[in-house]
Design a protein around this motif. Structure first.
Motif: not given
Length: 167
Positions: A1-27
């Motif tokens: 099933x393909x999902x076509x909504x707009x998205x930002x793909x974040x590829x990061x294995x470090x949990x702290x860095x993932x949270x930081x990047x997610x927070x930046x996007x949300x900000x």
């Protein structure tokens, strides 16, 4: 099933860095939705963006093949192949020579052509060879930002969010 909504793909294995990047996007999304000069339709376009969080190459393959409409791919240069494997640079070597080809970039360009790619790394040791490889081979312009340069990451994300609402 393909999902076509707009998205930002974040590829990061470090949990702290993932949270930081997610927070930046949300900000950055919040800054746009707080802008009094934008109409409600444009604000809703930004609010509709989903954040797809990926931690390894296997998950990236699945996400890239199912989530279309990606407006930006933020790729850490150093991630594992599978869930429990060690992280490594994901550079493809030919006869023990580093070519500049990168697995994550190849996956995104294969499944999500024309998606802007920003590579992030704490060590920029391969920046030049990776950027040159893709400029020469695919005429692809990669952004490469140090993980330590948070203002530049913010500006990069904000730029692609504005590009998205310009349509």
């Amino acid at each position: 099933m393909k999902k076509n909504g707009p998205n930002i793909l974040i590829v990061e294995d470090d949990a702290d860095q993932m949270e930081l990047l997610t927070g930046i996007v949300l900000g950055e999304i919040q800054k746009i939705t707080d802008n009094q000069n934008l109409d409600e339709q444009k604000k809703q376009q930004v609010r509709d963006i989903q954040i797809i969080r990926v931690r390894n190459i296997d998950s990236l393959k699945k996400a890239a093949s199912t989530h279309k409409g990606t407006i930006l791919a933020l790729l850490d240069c150093n991630i594992p192949d599978t869930k429990d494997s060690p992280a490594h640079d994901q550079l493809i070597k030919t006869n023990y020579k580093i070519t500049g080809q990168h697995k994550s970039v190849d996956i995104v360009t294969q499944h999500l052509p024309n998606t802007p790619i920003t590579m992030i790394s704490s060590l920029n040791r391969f920046q030049k060879i990776v950027v040159q490889y893709y400029e020469k081979k695919n005429n692809l312009n990669l952004n490469f930002i140090s993980k330590n340069d948070q203002p530049m990451i913010e500006r990069n994300i904000a730029y692609y969010l504005r590009q998205h609402i310009k349509g």
